[in-house]
Design a protein around this motif. Structure first.
Motif, PDB file in Angstrom:
ATOM      1  N   LEU A  74      38.122 -15.461  -1.376  1.00  0.00           N
ATOM      2  CA  LEU A  74      38.197 -16.492  -2.623  1.00  0.00           C
ATOM      3  C   LEU A  74      38.867 -17.621  -2.497  1.00  0.00           C
ATOM      4  N   LYS A  75      38.088 -18.894  -2.632  1.00  0.00           N
ATOM      5  CA  LYS A  75      38.887 -20.048  -2.678  1.00  0.00           C
ATOM      6  C   LYS A  75      40.003 -20.342  -3.215  1.00  0.00           C
ATOM      7  N   PRO A  76      41.129 -20.795  -2.699  1.00  0.00           N
ATOM      8  CA  PRO A  76      42.374 -20.813  -3.725  1.00  0.00           C
ATOM      9  C   PRO A  76      42.274 -21.687  -4.995  1.00  0.00           C
ATOM     10  N   PHE A  77      41.457 -22.817  -5.176  1.00  0.00           N
ATOM     11  CA  PHE A  77      41.289 -23.510  -6.209  1.00  0.00           C
ATOM     12  C   PHE A  77      39.618 -23.806  -6.511  1.00  0.00           C
ATOM     13  N   GLN A  78      39.383 -23.931  -7.558  1.00  0.00           N
ATOM     14  CA  GLN A  78      38.155 -24.507  -7.948  1.00  0.00           C
ATOM     15  C   GLN A  78      38.139 -25.730  -9.225  1.00  0.00           C
ATOM     16  N   LYS A  79      36.962 -26.327  -8.979  1.00  0.00           N
ATOM     17  CA  LYS A  79      36.995 -27.509  -9.809  1.00  0.00           C
ATOM     18  C   LYS A  79      37.031 -27.511 -11.501  1.00  0.00           C
ATOM     19  N   SER A  88      42.117 -20.054  -8.538  1.00  0.00           N
ATOM     20  CA  SER A  88      40.798 -19.068  -8.748  1.00  0.00           C
ATOM     21  C   SER A  88      41.609 -17.664  -8.676  1.00  0.00           C
ATOM     22  N   SER A  89      40.816 -16.648  -9.297  1.00  0.00           N
ATOM     23  CA  SER A  89      41.295 -15.309  -9.426  1.00  0.00           C
ATOM     24  C   SER A  89      40.022 -14.314  -9.841  1.00  0.00           C
ATOM     25  N   PRO A  90      40.269 -13.154  -9.589  1.00  0.00           N
ATOM     26  CA  PRO A  90      38.908 -12.220  -9.870  1.00  0.00           C
ATOM     27  C   PRO A  90      38.277 -12.615 -11.300  1.00  0.00           C
ATOM     28  N   TRP A  91      39.125 -12.773 -12.140  1.00  0.00           N
ATOM     29  CA  TRP A  91      38.895 -13.048 -13.531  1.00  0.00           C
ATOM     30  C   TRP A  91      37.893 -14.302 -13.713  1.00  0.00           C
ATOM     31  N   SER A  92      38.341 -15.615 -12.656  1.00  0.00           N
ATOM     32  CA  SER A  92      37.496 -16.591 -12.867  1.00  0.00           C
ATOM     33  C   SER A  92      36.120 -16.226 -12.323  1.00  0.00           C
ATOM     34  N   VAL A  93      36.003 -15.311 -11.382  1.00  0.00           N
ATOM     35  CA  VAL A  93      34.767 -15.011 -10.929  1.00  0.00           C
ATOM     36  C   VAL A  93      34.120 -14.087 -11.939  1.00  0.00           C
ATOM     37  N   PHE A 144      27.908  -6.233  -9.766  1.00  0.00           N
ATOM     38  CA  PHE A 144      28.293  -6.646  -8.570  1.00  0.00           C
ATOM     39  C   PHE A 144      26.748  -6.946  -7.909  1.00  0.00           C
ATOM     40  N   SER A 145      25.907  -6.429  -8.385  1.00  0.00           N
ATOM     41  CA  SER A 145      24.344  -6.648  -7.918  1.00  0.00           C
ATOM     42  C   SER A 145      24.047  -8.343  -8.117  1.00  0.00           C
ATOM     43  N   ASN A 146      24.410  -8.571  -9.456  1.00  0.00           N
ATOM     44  CA  ASN A 146      24.238  -9.878 -10.058  1.00  0.00           C
ATOM     45  C   ASN A 146      25.018 -10.901  -9.271  1.00  0.00           C
ATOM     46  N   LEU A 147      26.360 -10.602  -9.059  1.00  0.00           N
ATOM     47  CA  LEU A 147      27.225 -11.371  -8.190  1.00  0.00           C
ATOM     48  C   LEU A 147      26.659 -11.547  -6.735  1.00  0.00           C
ATOM     49  N   GLN A 148      26.205 -10.585  -6.185  1.00  0.00           N
ATOM     50  CA  GLN A 148      25.733 -10.741  -4.651  1.00  0.00           C
ATOM     51  C   GLN A 148      24.629 -11.608  -4.638  1.00  0.00           C
ATOM     52  N   GLU A 149      23.681 -11.631  -5.587  1.00  0.00           N
ATOM     53  CA  GLU A 149      22.600 -12.350  -5.315  1.00  0.00           C
ATOM     54  C   GLU A 149      22.561 -13.621  -5.802  1.00  0.00           C
ATOM     55  N   ASP A 150      23.778 -13.918  -6.326  1.00  0.00           N
ATOM     56  CA  ASP A 150      24.019 -15.495  -6.754  1.00  0.00           C
ATOM     57  C   ASP A 150      24.288 -16.470  -5.644  1.00  0.00           C
ATOM     58  N   LEU A 157      32.348 -20.382  -4.959  1.00  0.00           N
ATOM     59  CA  LEU A 157      33.826 -19.768  -5.120  1.00  0.00           C
ATOM     60  C   LEU A 157      34.204 -19.006  -3.803  1.00  0.00           C
ATOM     61  N   TYR A 158      33.460 -18.712  -2.732  1.00  0.00           N
ATOM     62  CA  TYR A 158      33.998 -18.054  -1.684  1.00  0.00           C
ATOM     63  C   TYR A 158      33.852 -18.837  -0.467  1.00  0.00           C
TER      64      TYR A 158
END
Length: 431
Positions: A74-79, A88-93, A144-150, A157-158
């Motif tokens: 995960l990237k350390p920061f997001q805009k 960034s954190s898993p909750w931001s994902v 997880f499937s929706n996350l993988q397909e986006d 984010l990654y």
């Protein structure tokens, strides 16, 4: 090219470690449901209010494993439009993956429900509550499937070396294996409290180290009471009622040195472990058949010093404690079963008779052997299966005739016309 392939292989091995953690957590949860006999019991085992163990299992095994999986790469920061950037954190994902129009209505409603829980103050606790909600609604694979397909979300984010970026790019087998691992959870029925972590005050962390096993408090109090009672009873037996009463805390930690209670404790430990290493117990019993009379006379003063009246020497005999552990030539102690209760051997009988009745050594040996063979029988204390062709099998309660004493640990016995070796510790002498 070869270097790029080797680097990809190393990344795959690192990501396999994340999948191993997920697999271990899923196995523990499935084993928890394995005790259920019907659908009702399975539903009760999945309810965190009726069975808190399932909540602890999910929060201490599955949630940390999934948190590490989502946080990998995960990237350390997001805009951010207001602050410019935020960490960034898993909750931001989760926030980015359940925006309106990007996923189903059920995932969005679950995200809104978790976001409104004021008791969840950290992003990690909110992520854990979101995982609990996905298990309740059987939508863990769907998210997880929706996350993988986006693809756009993953690139935003990654990093390219993240788990989901690799699973979508050069290593699609990673996502396939992840979905196979999570599939058994969709069959199980969960009713998990979203505030289970808050209600039970579980500490946050990537992994929860298992607490060392310790006896229950009731058992500890019982043992301490037994120690104190044993110390007082030992003092009363020694006639030390007029002595100063020891501190209760000290008496609960260790018994009085040399008391019969200490002898009982040490004898019990030796009886349970089958050896005498680490315990300074007195030595008793007659001389071994290979010792001379001079060595026996030298030992007697030591035995008299050790066998102080009131030390409870009979307790050692009661629990079958042998004499002091003999030393080998190298100085190491040799542990073996107690065998000092056996009758004297032929050589000892010959020495005893030599000073009382005249006769040749051959007559003494023959008479001693005939007496020993005619009157010595042993009874089996337990069942025993022969481990070799030279041993004798027997069952508990059978009486066997003693033919000869091989050494201090083995007897040669006969029963129903069959002869073989019998361990001394498995028999008792028939008087």
């Amino acid at each position: 090219m070869a270097e790029a392939q080797s680097g990809t292989g190393q990344l795959q091995e690192q990501k396999k470690g994340l999948l191993i953690a997920v697999s271990a957590s899923v196995d523990k949860i499935i084993s928890h449901f394995g005790a259920a006999r019907n659908v009702v019991q399975k539903a009760q085992l999945g309810d965190s209010r009726l069975s808190p163990d399932v909540g602890h299992l999910v929060l201490t095994t599955l949630c940390p494993a999934l948190h590490a999986l989502v946080a990998d790469g995960l990237k350390p920061f997001q805009k951010d439009l207001i602050t410019g950037q935020r960490r960034s954190s898993p909750w931001s994902v989760v926030e980015a993956s359940v925006k309106p129009g990007s996923s189903g209505h059920s995932l969005g409603s679950l995200y809104s429900q978790v976001s409104r829980l004021a008791q969840l103050s950290s992003s990690r606790s909110r992520f854990h509550a979101f995982i609990l909600g996905l298990l309740n609604t059987k939508q863990l694979e769907l998210w997880f499937s929706n996350l993988q397909e986006d693809a756009g979300l993953l690139s935003l984010l990654y990093l390219p070396t993240g788990f989901f970026a690799l699973a979508r790019g050069g290593c699609p087998s990673l996502s396939t294996e992840l979905f196979l691992l999570l599939q058994p959870l969709s069959v199980l029925t969960f009713h998990l409290d979203l505030l289970f972590e808050h209600h039970h005050h579980l500490p946050l962390g990537l992994s929860q180290a298992p607490a060392p096993p310790c006896p229950p408090p009731a058992l500890q109090q019982t043992m301490q009471a037994m120690w104190r009672w044993g110390g007082r009873l030992a003092q009363s037996f020694r006639g030390s009622a007029g002595e100063a009463t020891p501190d209760p805390s000290a008496s609960s930690s260790a018994p009085t040195a040399g008391s019969w209670w200490e002898q009982l404790t040490q004898a019990s430990r030796v009886y349970a472990s089958g050896g005498t290493e680490g315990f300074s117990l007195p030595r008793w019993g007659g001389p071994r058949h290979h010792e001379t009379l001079a060595e026996t006379a030298q030992e007697r003063p030591l035995l008299a010093e050790q066998a102080v009246p009131g030390r409870g020497m009979w307790l050692g005999r009661l629990f079958g404690v042998p004499g002091g552990p003999p030393e080998t030539e190298s100085g190491a102690f040799k542990s073996r079963r107690p065998s000092s209760w056996l009758p004297p051997t032929v050589s000892v009988l010959a020495l005893v008779k030599r000073g009382t009745a005249p006769g040749t050594p051959e007559e003494l040996v023959a008479s001693a052997a005939s007496t020993e063979q005619a009157h010595r029988e042993v009874r089996a204390l337990c069942d025993h299966s022969a481990a070799g062709p030279d041993q004798l099998s027997f069952r508990r309660g059978e009486v066997m005739r003693v033919i000869a004493t091989v050494d201090e640990d083995w007897l040669r016995c006969g029963r129903d016309g069959v002869e073989g070796l019998v361990p001394v510790g498995y028999t008792s002498l028939v008087l």
